[in-house]
Every structure is written in C-alpha cells, then in structure tokens.
Motif scaffolding. Structure first.
Motif, mmCIF file in Angstrom:
data_model
loop_
_atom_site.group_PDB
_atom_site.id
_atom_site.type_symbol
_atom_site.label_atom_id
_atom_site.label_comp_id
_atom_site.label_asym_id
_atom_site.label_seq_id
_atom_site.Cartn_x
_atom_site.Cartn_y
_atom_site.Cartn_z
ATOM 1 N N CYS A 178 -8.828 -2.073 2.337
ATOM 2 C CA CYS A 178 -9.319 -0.715 2.616
ATOM 3 C C CYS A 178 -9.139 -0.365 4.083
ATOM 4 O O CYS A 178 -8.678 0.742 4.421
ATOM 5 N N GLN A 179 -9.497 -1.286 4.975
ATOM 6 C CA GLN A 179 -9.370 -1.004 6.404
ATOM 7 C C GLN A 179 -7.907 -0.837 6.811
ATOM 8 O O GLN A 179 -7.562 0.048 7.592
ATOM 9 N N ALA A 180 -7.029 -1.682 6.260
ATOM 10 C CA ALA A 180 -5.606 -1.569 6.581
ATOM 11 C C ALA A 180 -5.031 -0.262 6.053
ATOM 12 O O ALA A 180 -4.188 0.374 6.700
ATOM 13 N N GLY A 181 -5.483 0.167 4.866
ATOM 14 C CA GLY A 181 -5.012 1.433 4.317
ATOM 15 C C GLY A 181 -5.479 2.628 5.117
ATOM 16 O O GLY A 181 -4.757 3.622 5.245
ATOM 17 N N LYS A 182 -6.675 2.560 5.678
ATOM 18 C CA LYS A 182 -7.167 3.657 6.518
ATOM 19 C C LYS A 182 -6.418 3.719 7.838
ATOM 20 O O LYS A 182 -6.111 4.799 8.343
ATOM 21 N N ASP A 183 -6.121 2.553 8.417
ATOM 22 C CA ASP A 183 -5.416 2.527 9.703
ATOM 23 C C ASP A 183 -3.967 2.988 9.564
ATOM 24 O O ASP A 183 -3.433 3.637 10.464
ATOM 25 N N ASP A 184 -3.343 2.645 8.464
ATOM 26 C CA ASP A 184 -1.943 3.020 8.245
ATOM 27 C C ASP A 184 -1.745 3.329 6.768
ATOM 28 O O ASP A 184 -1.399 2.446 5.982
ATOM 29 N N PRO A 185 -1.982 4.565 6.341
ATOM 30 C CA PRO A 185 -1.856 4.908 4.917
ATOM 31 C C PRO A 185 -0.466 4.652 4.354
ATOM 32 O O PRO A 185 -0.312 4.445 3.146
#
Length: 278
Positions: free
Chosen positions: A121-128
């Motif tokens: 989730c955090q990686a997806g928010k930082d770089d969708p």
C-alpha cells in the motif's frame, strides 16, 4: 441457466457501499467481477441473470491458471513469521506473488501478512505507476533471500531504496521491543509467570489426583466399619461429585469428531445453505 453477455465487468460503486450490509452472493459477484474481469465471450461475473449455482459451476470450470488463488500464512508466533517471510521472499524473487488474489493470515502469519500489505500500500501511494512492483522486486532481493546479501548491498550502493525486510527484522522482537529493565520486560516476565501458573494448575491437579488414589484405596478398606458414622449429607456430596464427573466425561466423548461427520469429498454448499448464510 446461461449468464447474460456484457461488454465489461461492472465495477463496485463506492457510494453503494453505504447501502450495506451485503449478502454473500453480492460479495462473491463483485469480487469475481473485479478480480477476473469478463468471461470468454463477454459474459460478466456480476451479471445477476446468472444464478448462483451456475456462477459456482462456471468458476470451477475455469482453467486452473485462471481461477482466483489465495495465499494462506499460518500461525506459530515469530517462528511462523520467519518461515512465512522466507516463502514470501522466494515467491517475490520468482515473480509469483502477483498470482495471488486473496491473503489469509493467522497469529504469527498475520504479523508478516500485515507487513506485506502495508508495504504494498505504501509503495503504491508513493509511486502509483509501478511502486508496488518495484517493492516486491526489492523483497525478492532482500537480505536473507538467496543471493539477497549481494543484491541488497548493490541496491544500497546505487541508492535504489532501502531493504524492505530490514525494518521487519529490527522490530521482530515485538514481545519485548524495549531492552533493559523496561515496562515491556516486566510485561514479558508477568506473561511468562501467568502461563506457567496456568499450566501448573492443570498438571498439579492431575498429579494430586494420582497421588490420592492409594489413600482412597486405604479409605475404602475401612469404609464398611466407618459407614454408620458418616453423615448422610456426605454421601449426597459424593454422589453429586461422581455424577458431575460422569457428565463431564460423557460431554467430552459425545463432542469428539466421528469418522462419518465429514463428506469423503469436498462438496459445494446447497442453495438452501447459501440462502441461510446470506
């Protein structure tokens, strides 16, 4: 009954989530529509003209590589979390984590499963665009995996991001995260003593009962001479205790699983069972 044809699956309307609760059938249809898209021929999983029985059969008629898959992480404390971490690293290293649609965790598996979900989730928010894929790649090349030490060192040298497993290892001592004479240490000692006493109550009671058997035998030898002097209330108490023991043992035996309780082969739930569950 054949399902009606539609051009594409109907996405879940977030505004409609406020209209819940939803039945098991509605949840199943929306999940399949989101996870699997349209069926061959343009048929949608969310099409309500298809009965639930027909939906169930069509789902299991799909090729094995097109059915939804679940990743299940079992419990067992930090040992389970460590083992599951190795499995996740291997799956990430071979690009297989993307093949799973569901995640089910228990106890220690929940510790590592929450780390996986939070990292994605955090990686997806930082770089969708591709943050989740890059994070999974770093998991496969993290410390502890095959060749991970070399890959992790090269990644740090190139400034390609931190090792995602490093924070997990740093906080793996979650039972007593603060060292020394801290509140966590006293809590850990208190939990240990509590569990020790609980086990001692069980085992000491059993040992006391075994030790009492010879004394009961000796008492029974002279019971005939002592019977006239024993109060009537005492015999009532003994009879009640014996009845309680018989009842308890009978309850345990009756609740044991029988060989014929489960079907020989897994079967799909009947429409009546699904309706009752909904």
């Amino acid at each position: 009954m054949a399902c009606g044809a539609q051009s594409k699956p109907q996405p879940v309307d977030e505004r409609a989530l406020e209209d819940g609760p939803f039945s098991t059938e509605e949840v199943l249809r929306n999940e399949l529509a989101q996870l699997m898209g349209d069926q061959p021929g343009g048929k949608s999983w969310s099409d309500r003209s298809c009965s639930l029985d027909a939906l169930w059969k069509q789902l299991h008629a799909q090729p094995a590589d097109q059915r939804p898959n679940a990743l299940c992480l079992s419990g067992g404390g930090i040992r389970s979390a460590t083992f599951c971490l190795g499995v996740l690293q291997w799956l990430a290293q071979h690009g297989r984590l993307k093949d799973f649609n569901y995640l089910s965790t228990v106890s220690g598996g929940g510790y590592i499963g929450s780390w996986l979900v939070n990292g994605l989730c955090q990686a997806g928010k930082d770089d969708p665009a591709g943050g989740s894929d890059a994070w999974l790649q770093r998991v496969g090349q993290s410390s502890g995996s095959v060749g991970g030490a070399v890959w992790a060192g090269a990644a740090r040298s190139a400034g390609e991001g931190k090792d995602p497993v490093a924070p997990l290892r740093a906080f793996s001592n979650y039972l007593s995260p603060s060292g020394g004479m801290s509140g966590d240490a006293f809590s850990l000692v208190a939990i240990f003593i509590r569990n020790l006493l609980l086990n001692a109550v069980v085992w000491l009671s059993l040992l006391a009962a075994i030790v009492a058997v010879p004394r009961i035998y000796v008492a029974l030898l002279g019971a005939a001479d002592l019977a006239p002097s024993i109060p009537y209330a005492y015999w009532v108490f003994v009879a009640a205790a014996f009845a309680a023991i018989v009842w308890g043992v009978s309850y345990v035996v009756a609740d044991l699983p029988q060989q014929g309780d489960a079907p020989a082969t897994p079967t799909a739930p009947s429409p009546a069972q699904r309706q009752a569950a909904a």
